[in-house]
Design an enzyme around this catalytic site. Structure first.
Site, PDB file in Angstrom:
ATOM      1  N   PHE A  91       0.997  -1.071  -0.227  1.00  0.00           N
ATOM      2  CA  PHE A  91       0.110   0.015   0.070  1.00  0.00           C
ATOM      3  C   PHE A  91       0.984   1.330   0.134  1.00  0.00           C
ATOM      4  O   PHE A  91       1.784   1.480   0.783  1.00  0.00           O
ATOM      5  CB  PHE A  91      -0.949  -0.001   1.222  1.00  0.00           C
ATOM      6  N   ASN A 103      -4.173   2.076  10.802  1.00  0.00           N
ATOM      7  CA  ASN A 103      -4.881   2.353   9.623  1.00  0.00           C
ATOM      8  C   ASN A 103      -5.204   1.234   8.701  1.00  0.00           C
ATOM      9  O   ASN A 103      -4.567   0.539   7.949  1.00  0.00           O
ATOM     10  CB  ASN A 103      -3.863   3.208   8.827  1.00  0.00           C
ATOM     11  N   PRO A 104      -6.494   0.580   9.087  1.00  0.00           N
ATOM     12  CA  PRO A 104      -6.955  -0.637   8.566  1.00  0.00           C
ATOM     13  C   PRO A 104      -7.412  -0.633   7.207  1.00  0.00           C
ATOM     14  O   PRO A 104      -8.040   0.625   6.753  1.00  0.00           O
ATOM     15  CB  PRO A 104      -7.934  -0.992   9.559  1.00  0.00           C
TER      16      PRO A 104
END
Ligand code: SAM
Ligand code: GLN
Length: 308
Positions: free
Chosen positions: A97, A210-211
């Site tokens: 990510f 920060n899922p």
């Protein structure tokens, strides 16, 4: 292609800009300059300041290659291999990510809480002889939260988890590059599970996460850069994007010290649902919502009831 033998920086930038614009890439001029800077190993300012400079064949070829990659919607960060976050440099690669600027709100909150907790770890004439502050980062990705907290809070020890071994490799490299490898541990596993295995139940001062929080419908509307190139498991979180929060809120108190803090990054329209979840849990107090620079709800924080 660049016409004839005109290979000045100005000319190739012009070509790059037109090529990217035709492919529908946002900010084509700035992107062309960033990509050329990457190829030439200079910053964008240098590129703009040297329009007359001639490019050799090798650099010209490399520039064509990266511009075409970007035109296929590969994110700039996957081409240059890096992203800045909290004024630090982070490596990123496909499958991991790309850190977003709004996550700095979560980190700023951790820094604020860490400063408020600092006196507790300082004993005897200001010398730091006490136990370090324990911070956990759940779903660390490239390690931005863990590494920047370790960097800016020298009196803390950070434990970071992720389900993805690829992400953890990059995160460990980022800790080393930023000089904090000695104070950050990276563990593979499902959410808090590695903390259990390492005896950290009841030991953590601050949990930050920060899922994934993108709903199925939102995911379909995301830009091709995100859908085609970023890992879906870093983003997708069920029909409402809320799948991870019940587990995070439900399990966090087991790991927090009494009075410990939980910080959750949320989607712009999720703060209400997450706040309600924390309220109905009954073990949380001081629930607060923090906005990002665009004025959108971005982080929900709370304290676990207890001595503190
Ligand atoms: N913390 C990083 C950041 O802010 O840039 C990455 C955040 S990304 C939105 C979510 C991360 O959670 C991804 O790295 C993903 O691999 C990880 N993840 C997804 N499911 C997980 C799980 N069950 N346990 C641990 N990590 C998970
Ligand atoms: N802000 C990200 C995006 O919409 C989502 C991040 C997340 O799911 N944690 O691209």
């Amino acid at each position: 292609m660049v016409a004839g033998d005109v290979k000045t920086i100005a000319a190739v930038l012009h070509w790059g800009r037109s090529y990217l614009r035709a492919a529908g890439v946002e900010e084509p001029a700035r992107t062309a300059a960033i990509l050329l800077g990457h190829v030439l190993d200079h910053d964008t300012g240098w590129v703009y300041a040297h329009p007359e400079e001639m490019l050799d064949e090798e650099h010209l070829f490399a520039f064509h290659r990266v511009v075409k990659k970007r035109a296929q919607r590969v994110p700039v960060q996957y081409i240059t291999g890096c992203q800045e976050f909290m004024s630090l440099e982070f490596l990123v690669c496909p499958g991991v990510f790309i850190p977003r600027p709004e996550t700095e709100i979560l980190v700023e909150w951790v820094l604020k809480v860490s400063r408020s907790l600092r006196p507790k770890v300082c004993k005897g004439g200001g010398q730091e002889t006490g136990d370090p502050l324990i911070v956990a980062d759940i779903g660390t990705g490239s390690g931005v939260v863990a590494v920047s907290v370790a960097y800016y809070v020298p009196w803390c020890r950070v434990y970071a988890t992720d389900i993805s071994t690829r992400a953890l490799k990059v995160a460990a490299e980022n800790a080393a590059r930023n000089g904090v490898a000695g104070r950050v541990s990276f563990w593979q596993g499902d959410l808090f599970q590695p903390l259990d295995e390492n005896g950290l139940a009841g030991q953590v001062d601050i949990i930050a996460t920060n899922p994934p929080y993108v709903s199925t419908a939102e995911y379909r509307d995301l830009e091709p850069e995100v859908r085609r190139w970023e890992p879906a498991e870093a983003l997708l979180a069920g029909p409402r994007g809320l799948d991870f929060y019940p587990r995070l809120a439900g399990e966090a108190p087991r790991y927090l010290k009494p009075g410990g803090y939980l910080g959750l990054e949320v989607g712009y329209n999720q703060a209400g649902a997450v706040t309600a979840m924390l309220q109905s849990d009954g073990r949380y107090t001081a629930i607060e919502v923090w906005r990002d620079y665009a004025g959108r709800d971005r982080v929900v924080t709370a304290r676990c009831r207890g001595r503190g």
